[in-house]
Design a protein around this motif. Structure first.
Motif, mmCIF file in Angstrom:
data_model
loop_
_atom_site.group_PDB
_atom_site.id
_atom_site.type_symbol
_atom_site.label_atom_id
_atom_site.label_comp_id
_atom_site.label_asym_id
_atom_site.label_seq_id
_atom_site.Cartn_x
_atom_site.Cartn_y
_atom_site.Cartn_z
ATOM 1 N N THR A 22 0.851 -1.196 0.000
ATOM 2 C CA THR A 22 0.000 0.000 0.000
ATOM 3 C C THR A 22 0.888 1.248 0.000
ATOM 4 O OG1 THR A 22 -0.067 -0.214 2.404
ATOM 5 C CG2 THR A 22 -2.001 -0.985 1.217
ATOM 6 N N VAL A 23 0.272 2.361 -0.399
ATOM 7 C CA VAL A 23 1.006 3.639 -0.353
ATOM 8 C C VAL A 23 0.182 4.671 0.398
ATOM 9 C CG1 VAL A 23 2.316 3.294 -2.500
ATOM 10 C CG2 VAL A 23 0.049 4.375 -2.596
ATOM 11 N N GLN A 24 0.839 5.754 0.772
ATOM 12 C CA GLN A 24 0.104 6.888 1.333
ATOM 13 C C GLN A 24 -0.601 7.611 0.184
ATOM 14 O OE1 GLN A 24 2.264 9.193 4.436
ATOM 15 N NE2 GLN A 24 3.936 7.745 4.131
ATOM 16 N N LEU A 29 1.819 5.605 -7.353
ATOM 17 C CA LEU A 29 3.005 4.794 -7.646
ATOM 18 C C LEU A 29 2.772 3.966 -8.903
ATOM 19 C CD1 LEU A 29 5.095 2.638 -5.198
ATOM 20 C CD2 LEU A 29 3.976 1.490 -7.115
ATOM 21 N N SER A 42 -0.838 2.220 -8.206
ATOM 22 C CA SER A 42 -1.645 2.384 -6.994
ATOM 23 C C SER A 42 -3.076 2.753 -7.395
ATOM 24 C CB SER A 42 -1.029 3.427 -6.062
ATOM 25 O OG SER A 42 -0.908 4.665 -6.708
ATOM 26 N N GLU A 115 7.260 7.306 -8.467
ATOM 27 C CA GLU A 115 6.261 7.834 -7.538
ATOM 28 C C GLU A 115 6.093 9.316 -7.834
ATOM 29 O OE1 GLU A 115 6.750 5.655 -3.459
ATOM 30 O OE2 GLU A 115 8.724 5.985 -4.322
ATOM 31 N N GLN A 239 9.174 -2.305 -1.003
ATOM 32 C CA GLN A 239 8.996 -0.846 -0.958
ATOM 33 C C GLN A 239 9.987 -0.161 -0.011
ATOM 34 O OE1 GLN A 239 4.394 -1.569 -0.763
ATOM 35 N NE2 GLN A 239 4.717 0.637 -0.922
ATOM 36 N N SER A 242 10.604 3.179 -1.209
ATOM 37 C CA SER A 242 9.442 3.920 -1.708
ATOM 38 C C SER A 242 9.137 5.093 -0.784
ATOM 39 C CB SER A 242 8.260 2.953 -1.785
ATOM 40 O OG SER A 242 7.047 3.652 -1.688
ATOM 41 N N LEU A 244 6.480 6.832 -0.803
ATOM 42 C CA LEU A 244 5.055 6.817 -0.437
ATOM 43 C C LEU A 244 4.693 5.625 0.453
ATOM 44 C CD1 LEU A 244 3.420 7.590 -3.921
ATOM 45 C CD2 LEU A 244 3.457 9.111 -1.948
ATOM 46 N N ARG A 245 5.646 4.767 0.758
ATOM 47 C CA ARG A 245 5.357 3.539 1.513
ATOM 48 C C ARG A 245 4.391 3.819 2.672
ATOM 49 N NH1 ARG A 245 7.935 1.442 5.948
ATOM 50 N NH2 ARG A 245 9.642 2.933 5.768
#
Ligand code: BLA
Length: 510
Positions: A22-24, A29, A42, A115, A239, A242, A244-245
């Protein structure tokens, strides 16, 4: 908090935080093959690009990304190796006719990860500010002022209400050693408070060493899943790098318990190790622009280098003092063969560089001493134990009785010890003793309650951050790494002095 993510966790350090899937939500992404085919995206991509995940998955980048932008991305990708580089690109017009994006790119195994978030067009402004701050930081005098100024500059760059310098000790516990607080509602200072190692578990510390910047822009926002093509779905995207992780649910709960809505940390790396973090809080969601975040990360890197050279300079000064004392020792021993058994004079020479309350020398079965030391029988017991256990190596402990229980008998006089072997008889040592120094450590909450199951059996962070005083007894002041280097210098000097006093070494031989 998602049940599945945490139910089978044994401890915090085993949570696989690098593969959340998942990302914030503040950016999107894309993951691509090395042939630029899109394998993951994403689920929030449509909100930024107008194109839903289905339009991206399985497409070739050239079908969707504007030619000029693709050219720039490809050029960057050519420089991305399978190392931990994260490349940043500002104001890229990714999709024809839509506003530009700021972009972070890295490699994750065989994937190129892109990202993106809406561009703010403030890159130059951020760069100029960082340059000015670094110039000013050079003028910060003593270490506490340097740390405090560092916190203030990060605050000016990012606008976080509370910016702390958080330093790790050898066991991973941490202490707030500088703090900048601004604005109403920022709460009580945390300066001087200690936090147990479990608050930032080992795998998180390892990640912060690889990737120096972490932002949790909004504790309340829902993580966004990453959709994958069936061919990619069997494997999770690593990630680690990443930006945005999405965040561990346990840590989200921790931040909520602390009353924090946004959190940011920037690694402080000294000699290749995670020395500490700039730890930053805000009571409302906060996302500085990508350019300002990049500036803050750069500031953190330069700050780390400046700190490293300061610490090296301090260590070099300590070493120079130890060398001077050692030279004096050698010179005096040459003219005074009795110096080794003149405990008082030895103390005068040594206590300046390794402060201690007592000194004892055991040579040929006899003990000479000065200051607060155990009685001769107790000293002999220590040297017999040292000879058997430490094989003539240097030894030090701030709580001798934890490894040598009989030392509890002289806890009123001597609890800390540095033992320097004399290379004569196997039980001949120079012993430096320190008395007990009871200290109070102020923990932010009871450290014993930090890493256990919560009410429903899941791992949970503690609820209370009320200062909790721990009285530490049975320990002396710790011997610092610098003092142990000095002890080693003295060991060599005593050896040299012994040889010279017997004419075994001519004075000009080093
Ligand atoms: C991460 N914990 C962190 C981070 C900090 C802290 C700074 C880095 C991420 C961030 O910037 O928020 C802890 N924050 C602190 C401390 C202070 C502060 C000590 O401001 C002091 C002033 N945490 C727990 C327990 C677990 C846990 C019990 O208390 C585990 C079960 C986990 N902390 C945890 C995890 C991360 C974390 C997993 C990594 C979060 C991530 O990067 O995804």
């Amino acid at each position: 908090m998602t049940e599945a993510a945490t139910t089978d966790l044994l401890d915090c350090a085993s949570e696989p935080i690098h593969v959340p899937g998942t990302v914030q939500s503040y950016g999107f992404l894309l993951a691509l093959t090395l042939d630029w085919a899109i394998t993951r995206v994403s689920a929030n991509v449509a909100a930024f690009t107008g194109l839903p995940p289905a339009a991206w998955l399985g497409s070739i980048a050239a079908d969707l990304i504007a030619p000029q932008a693709l050219h720039t991305l490809r050029n960057q990708a050519a420089y991305l190796r399978e190392t931990d580089e994260i490349h940043r690109l500002f104001a890229i017009e990714l999709i024809a006719g839509r506003p530009p994006f700021d972009i972070a790119m890295h490699r994750s195994g065989d994937a190129i990860v892109i990202e993106a978030e809406p561009a703010m067009l403030d890159e130059r402004e951020a760069a100029a500010l960082v340059r000015a701050m670094l110039a000013r930081l050079k003028h910060s005098e003593a270490l506490p002022a340097f740390l405090r100024d560092g916190a203030r500059h990060i605050q000016a760059l990012t606008g976080f209400a509370r910016v702390m310098v958080y330093r790790f000790d050898a066991d991973g516990h941490g202490e707030v050693v500088a703090e900048a607080l601004r604005g109403a509602g920022t709460g009580t200072p945390y300066l001087g408070l200690h936090y147990p190692a479990g608050d930032i578990p080992a795998q998180a510390r390892a990640l912060y060493l690889r990737s120096a910047f972490r932002i949790i822009a909004d504790v309340a926002s829902d993580p966004v899943p990453i959709d994958s093509l069936p061919s990619a779905a069997s494997e999770k995207l690593d990630q680690s790098l990443s930006v945005l992780r999405a965040v561990s649910p346990v840590h989200i709960e921790y931040l909520r318990n602390m009353g924090v809505a946004a959190s940011m940390s920037i690694s402080i790396v000294v000699d290749g190790k995670l020395w500490g973090l700039f730890a930053c809080h805000h009571t409302a969601p906060r996302l500085p622009s990508f350019a300002y975040r990049t500036g803050a990360e750069l500031f953190g890197e330069m700050f780390s280098m400046m700190l490293e050279s300061r610490l090296r300079r301090d260590a070099a000064e300590d070493e120079a003092r130890a060398d001077a004392a050692a030279r004096l020792l050698v010179a005096e021993m040459e003219h005074d063969r009795g110096l080794l058994t003149n405990a008082r004079r030895l103390g005068e020479l040594i206590f300046d560089i390794i402060p201690a309350a007592g000194l004892a020398v055991r040579v040929d079965g006899k003990i000479w001493s000065t200051g607060a030391v155990p009685n001769p029988a107790q000293c002999s017991a220590i040297t017999s134990w040292l000879a058997a256990e430490t094989h003539h190596r240097m030894f030090s402990s701030a709580a001798l009785s934890t490894v040598f229980p009989p030392a509890a008998d002289h806890a009123d006089t001597a609890v800390g010890l540095v033992a320097i072997p004399l290379m004569r008889g196997p039980e001949d040592y120079l012993l430096l003793f320190r008395p007990e120094q009871a200290t109070t450590i102020l923990w932010a909450g009871d450290p014993d309650k930090s890493d256990g199951p919560g009410t429903n059996g899941r791992l949970a962070p503690r609820q209370s951050f009320n200062a909790w005083a721990e009285l530490v007894t049975g320990r002396s002041l710790s011997f610092t790494p610098g003092e142990l280097v000095a002890a080693e210098t003295i060991r060599v000097a005593l050896l040299e002095g012994l040889y010279r006093s017997r004419g075994l070494l001519s004075p000009d031989v080093q």
